[in-house]
Design an enzyme around this catalytic site. Sequence first.
Site, PDB file in Angstrom:
ATOM      1  CB  SER A  45      -0.919   0.039   1.225  1.00  0.00           C
ATOM      2  OG  SER A  45      -1.715  -1.104   1.298  1.00  0.00           O
ATOM      3  N   GLY A 214      -4.380  -1.971  -1.134  1.00  0.00           N
ATOM      4  CA  GLY A 214      -3.478  -1.613  -2.224  1.00  0.00           C
ATOM      5  C   GLY A 214      -3.150  -0.136  -2.236  1.00  0.00           C
ATOM      6  N   GLY A 216      -2.344   3.859  -3.734  1.00  0.00           N
ATOM      7  CA  GLY A 216      -2.833   4.883  -4.646  1.00  0.00           C
ATOM      8  C   GLY A 216      -4.329   5.081  -4.625  1.00  0.00           C
ATOM      9  CB  CYS A 241      -7.472  -0.789   3.126  1.00  0.00           C
ATOM     10  SG  CYS A 241      -6.852   0.856   3.541  1.00  0.00           S
ATOM     11  CG  LEU A 242      -7.517  -0.020  -3.357  1.00  0.00           C
ATOM     12  CD1 LEU A 242      -6.755   1.234  -3.761  1.00  0.00           C
ATOM     13  CD2 LEU A 242      -7.139  -1.166  -4.275  1.00  0.00           C
ATOM     14  CD  GLN A 245      -9.813   3.528  -0.389  1.00  0.00           C
ATOM     15  OE1 GLN A 245      -9.083   3.318  -1.359  1.00  0.00           O
ATOM     16  NE2 GLN A 245      -9.359   4.097   0.729  1.00  0.00           N
ATOM     17  CG  ASN A 283      -1.511   1.624   5.552  1.00  0.00           C
ATOM     18  OD1 ASN A 283      -2.327   0.762   5.845  1.00  0.00           O
ATOM     19  ND2 ASN A 283      -0.676   1.484   4.537  1.00  0.00           N
ATOM     20  CE1 TYR A 286      -7.322   9.421  -3.805  1.00  0.00           C
ATOM     21  CE2 TYR A 286      -5.490   8.169  -2.889  1.00  0.00           C
ATOM     22  CZ  TYR A 286      -5.982   9.072  -3.816  1.00  0.00           C
ATOM     23  OH  TYR A 286      -5.139   9.644  -4.741  1.00  0.00           O
ATOM     24  CG  HIS A 323      -4.967  -2.649   7.069  1.00  0.00           C
ATOM     25  ND1 HIS A 323      -4.730  -3.361   5.915  1.00  0.00           N
ATOM     26  CD2 HIS A 323      -4.921  -1.351   6.724  1.00  0.00           C
ATOM     27  CE1 HIS A 323      -4.532  -2.523   4.913  1.00  0.00           C
ATOM     28  NE2 HIS A 323      -4.641  -1.298   5.380  1.00  0.00           N
ATOM     29  CD  GLU A 325      -4.607  -6.657   7.199  1.00  0.00           C
ATOM     30  OE1 GLU A 325      -5.848  -6.645   7.232  1.00  0.00           O
ATOM     31  OE2 GLU A 325      -3.927  -5.734   6.711  1.00  0.00           O
TER      32      GLU A 325
HETATM   33  N1  LIG Z   1      -3.902   0.395   2.869  1.00  0.00           N
HETATM   34  C1  LIG Z   1      -4.590   0.606   1.768  1.00  0.00           C
HETATM   35  O1  LIG Z   1      -5.176  -0.304   1.150  1.00  0.00           O
HETATM   36  C2  LIG Z   1      -4.602   2.011   1.232  1.00  0.00           C
HETATM   37  C3  LIG Z   1      -5.732   2.297   0.293  1.00  0.00           C
HETATM   38  C4  LIG Z   1      -5.534   3.513  -0.595  1.00  0.00           C
HETATM   39  N2  LIG Z   1      -4.359   3.396  -1.378  1.00  0.00           N
HETATM   40  C5  LIG Z   1      -5.500   4.774   0.238  1.00  0.00           C
HETATM   41  O2  LIG Z   1      -4.475   5.371   0.393  1.00  0.00           O
HETATM   42  O3  LIG Z   1      -6.525   5.177   0.754  1.00  0.00           O
END
Ligand SMILES: NC(=O)CC[C@H](N)C(=O)O
Length: 354
Positions: A45, A214, A216, A241-242, A245, A283, A286, A323, A325
Site C-alpha cells: 500500500s 493496495g 494509490g 482498505c482499497l 473503496q 494507513n 482516500y 486492517h 489482519e
Molecule cells: N492500505 C490501503 O489499502 C490504502 C488504500 C488507498 N491506497 C488509500 O491510500 O486510501
Amino acid sequence: MSDAYLALEDGRVIEARGRAPGRTRGELVFTTAYTGYEESLTDPSYEEQVLTFSYPLIGNYGVREERFESDRVHPRAAISHEFTEDVVEWLEAENVPAIDHIDTRDLVTSIREEGAMKCGIAVGEDVTPEDAKAELEECKGMSEHVDIGERVSTVEHTTYGDGDTDVALVDCGAKMSIVESLVERNATVHVLPYDTTPEELAAVDPDLLFISNGPGDPANFEAAQELVEEHVGEVPIAGICLGQQVVARALGGTTEKMDFGHRGVNQPVRDLDSGRVVMTTQNHGYTVGEPGDELDVKQVNVNDGTAEGLANDELDVITRQYHPEAHPGPHDSLDFFDDVLAMTASGQHVVADD
Ligand SMILES: NC(=O)CC[C@H](N)C(=O)O
C-alpha cells in the site's frame, strides 16, 4: 554541507543524515505505530510514497523475513529520527534511500497541518539541496500513477492453503497476512492478478470474492471494480482498505482524498449496531464519501466520523477501511475474517460465467 536533503512541496529543504544512498520522490506520509516497521516497509500500500516513522527509534528488534508482508520494500524512501544498522543494511540492499537525524515530530505536524505533500530526497556524498528539489519537481500526485496496480500485483494465479472454502483474493497489492488470516480459517486462497476479468473469475468459481488492500487512488483499479459490478449478488464479497473503496465505487458510492489520512495503530472505530469500539490499524489517504444506495455504513471512525465498515446483508457484502489482519497492530478486529467466511456458509452462491 550535509549528505542528505529532503525537499518539501511547501518550499522547505531539510538537512538530514544520509543512511542509505539514492535519489527519489513520492508522497510524504507517516505512521505513528511504535512497532511493526518490518510489516509497514513491506506493505504494498506504500508504493510511490515516502514513509516517515514518528516513533523515534526504528529497528530495535531487528529485521526478520517472517514478518514481511510481501517480497520487497515498497515505500520509495524511509525517514525516521534514528534507524538502527540492521534496518539501514536492509534498505541499502533493497536500494531504498533512507535518512534520519531529523525532527520527525515537526515533519509529521507539518503533514497534519498542510496535508499530504510531495517530496524529493537526495542522499549521497556529493548531493546538494538542488538535487532534492529536482526530484520534487518530477514527483507525480498519487492519482496520476494509473499503472500502480501492475507494479504491486501477482502476475499469475497463485494458490495458498487447502481448505474447504475457495476465496478469490484480487491482488491490488495484498498483504500476506490477509492470505494467512484466511488460510488459518480453512480457506483455499486463490491470489489473482489485479486485472482479472469477470470471465477469468468465473473460471475459478470462488465461494467468496475478496478485494485486497493496495496503493494509490482506488479510481485506478477499474478491473477490480468491474468484477464487483459483474458478480455482486452471485457471490459474497469482502474488501479491506482499497478493497472497501473499490467495492463502494462499484456499488454506486464515491471516494475522495483525505487531507493526510489515517496513519497509525490506534484508530478508534465504533460499530453502530453493537456500540462496541475497537482499536484498529490504518494507513490510507482516500476514504469513501457517499456509500451509495446499496451499502449501509456499519462502522465509523470515532475521531472524524468517516466510513470504516460497509455492508449489504442481502447481497452478502462486508468491507472494512481499516486492517483487521492487524500486521502490525491490535488484534481487536480479527473476527472480521470469521464474519466474512460465514457469508459462504449457505453455499447457495454460484458465479455465473455468462
Ligand atoms: N492500505 C490501503 O489499502 C490504502 C488504500 C488507498 N491506497 C488509500 O491510500 O486510501
